[in-house]
Every structure is written in structure tokens, then in C-alpha cells.
Enzyme design. Structure first.
Site, mmCIF file in Angstrom:
data_model
loop_
_atom_site.group_PDB
_atom_site.id
_atom_site.type_symbol
_atom_site.label_atom_id
_atom_site.label_comp_id
_atom_site.label_asym_id
_atom_site.label_seq_id
_atom_site.Cartn_x
_atom_site.Cartn_y
_atom_site.Cartn_z
ATOM 1 N N GLU A 1 26.320 6.239 3.535
ATOM 2 C CA GLU A 1 26.482 6.633 2.136
ATOM 3 C C GLU A 1 27.660 7.580 1.984
ATOM 4 O OE1 GLU A 1 26.295 9.369 -1.092
ATOM 5 O OE2 GLU A 1 25.416 9.931 0.835
ATOM 6 N N ASP B 1 30.867 6.452 -0.236
ATOM 7 C CA ASP B 1 31.266 7.245 -1.393
ATOM 8 C C ASP B 1 32.786 7.442 -1.401
ATOM 9 O OD1 ASP B 1 30.606 9.166 -3.665
ATOM 10 O OD2 ASP B 1 31.585 10.537 -2.272
ATOM 11 N N ASP C 1 22.466 5.785 -3.583
ATOM 12 C CA ASP C 1 22.793 6.003 -2.170
ATOM 13 C C ASP C 1 22.813 4.689 -1.395
ATOM 14 O OD1 ASP C 1 22.939 8.686 -2.706
ATOM 15 O OD2 ASP C 1 21.013 9.198 -1.801
ATOM 16 N N GLU D 1 26.061 2.763 -2.214
ATOM 17 C CA GLU D 1 27.212 3.368 -1.542
ATOM 18 C C GLU D 1 27.143 3.131 -0.033
ATOM 19 O OE1 GLU D 1 28.428 6.944 -4.626
ATOM 20 O OE2 GLU D 1 27.137 7.422 -2.924
#
Length: 252
Positions: free
Chosen positions: A67, A71, A140, A143
Site C-alpha cells: 500500500e 500510494d 488500502d 493501492e
């Protein structure tokens, strides 16, 4: 230069039914993984990994690090896409548009479109408390999948996947159908006067790890103007900004 080698990962067991599930997701994503374990880790919540470690002494990775990586990949790819898509936008308009599109509500909605909630490996407690529909968990997971795609197939494949996802979201922006970005609106309002300083601070957090409630406050020039709560820090900050805007009589 030494060629980058993806880190070793340990996935939860992929049996035949699980493999079929993951292959079905590959088809939905339009991305074929060379290492299917990366996709499985992207769908493994920390609560499940901890539960298995405690109950069955099974040790494998969960999706928090993916994650983190996803991101960063999402920010670069979305910035690149918006730069080319909205050619006449200023830097400020691009920043605001990115914050509007790449937000928890939008990413959670996209995760639901791919059915990620049903595919997540969650602890019994997390599942029972509504984890499969929790926006922060879905954000989450999405990502994490971006991070997995990047590690498995590289930047170009991850970038093109994100570009495909962003097209309909950008069309929504053009049509005016977008979620409110209270933090962005507050920042824009405060920065009209030189020297204005905005700071978000965590006031408290409560509850077990899988059901935490965060309370955050927003300070403007050192004075608290708003407080907000939420199931994630991002939501709490947005709600704090919303309260501050009300006190400042700013319409949103």
C-alpha cells in the site's frame, strides 16, 4: 547500474479455489501477474496475517508495505495523467483536481467495482465488524494492488492501469460530480492571506486496531478551528476541515 530485484514476499497459501479467485481478478483488472503471490499479498489484511500467526503459527506478508508503494506510484501516475488530460489547468487547479479524484471515497468506490471487499483475506473480527465495506480498508487494498502491479510488471504497466482507471473519474470532474475536498478548500481560503499556516494534529484514537476511531483537529495560525472524527486519519482531517470552514462561514 545494478538491476532492481523485487523483494521476496511470502504469501498465504494459494489453493485451487483461491487461485481461481485471483485469476478472475486478473481478468477484471486487465493485468496478468507473473507472480500471483504478489496479488494475494495485496489482498491480505494485517488482521488476517496476525490472526494466522497467533492461531496457526503461519507467517506470511500482509499488504501494508505494498500500500505504501502503491500510494507513491498512484501519485506520480495520476499527476502525469492529469497534466496531460487537463492541459489548460493551472498548477493550483491540477493539485485540487488530484486531491478530489485521488481520495479515499473515490478509491474505495473503484475497489468496490472490482469486488475487492469480497476477495480480501480478513481476520474473523475484522470481517464481522464490516471490514469488507470499510472505505479505508478498500482504499488500502486498491493501492496495494497498484504496488503489486508495479513490482510484478514495472512502471509502464502500472501507469497504464492507473490511466485506464482515471478516465471515467476525470469525466466526472468535468461534469461537476465530485466529492467535497474540505481540506483543499480550507487551504485555498487561508492562503489568500500571506503567512497563513494550517496544521493537522491527532487529538486521540480509540478502539481495537480493526475498529479504530481517530479524532483530529485543524489549527490555523496556532488556533484550533475545527475537530473531526473518522475511521481513518484522512476522514478525521476532512471532517475537522469541514467544521473549520463552517466557523469561517465559507460555503463548500
Amino acid at each position: 547500474m545494478k538491476e532492481f530485484a523485487p523483494p521476496e514476499i511470502t504469501s498465504a497459501k494459494i489453493d485451487v479455489p483461491r487461485r481461481k479467485i485471483l485469476e478472475g481478478l486478473e481478468e477484471k483488472l486487465g493485468v496478468q501477474f507473473k507472480n500471483l503471490e504478489l496479488l494475494n499479498v495485496a489482498l491480505t489484511h494485517t488482521s488476517f496475517a496476525n490472526e494466522m500467526r497467533h492461531d496457526k503459527q503461519e507467517i506470511f506478508d500482509h499488504n501494508e508495505k505494498l500500500e505504501f508503494l502503491g500510494d507513491a506510484v498512484l501519485e506520480l501516475a495520476s499527476s502525469t495523467f492529469l497534466f496531460n488530460y487537463f492541459k489548460n489547468f493551472s498548477e493550483g487547479e491540477l493539485t485540487k483536481t488530484r486531491a478530489t479524484i485521488v481520495c479515499q471515497a473515490t478509491l474505495a468506490k473503484i475497489a468496490k467495482q472490482f469486488g475487492l471487499g469480497d476477495l480480501l483475506l480478513l481476520s474473523n473480527g475484522e470481517a464481522a465488524s464490516g471490514g469488507r465495506n470499510r472505505e479505508s480498508t478498500l482504499e488500502d487494498a486498491f493501492e496495494s494492488i497498484i504496488g503489486a502491479i508495479y513490482l510484478d510488471s514495472g512502471w509502464e504497466v502500472a501507469r497504464d492501469f492507473i490511466f485506464r482507471i482515471l478516465v471515467p473519474e476525470c469525466e466526472r470532474v468535468k461534469a461537476g460530480d465530485v466529492p467535497k475536498d474540505y481540506k483543499g478548500t480550507l487551504q485555498e481560503f487561508i492562503q489568500r492571506k500571506p503567512g497563513g499556516v494550517i496544521e493537522y494534529i491527532e487529538v486521540s484514537s480509540s478502539g481495537p486496531d480493526h475498529m479504530k476511531i481517530f479524532e483530529h483537529a485543524v489549527k490555523v495560525d496556532g488556533k484550533i478551528l475545527g475537530k473531526g472524527t473518522g475511521r481513518s486519519k484522512k476522514i478525521a482531517e476532512q471532517n475537522a476541515a469541514k467544521e473549520a470552514l463552517k466557523k469561517l462561514n465559507v460555503k463548500v
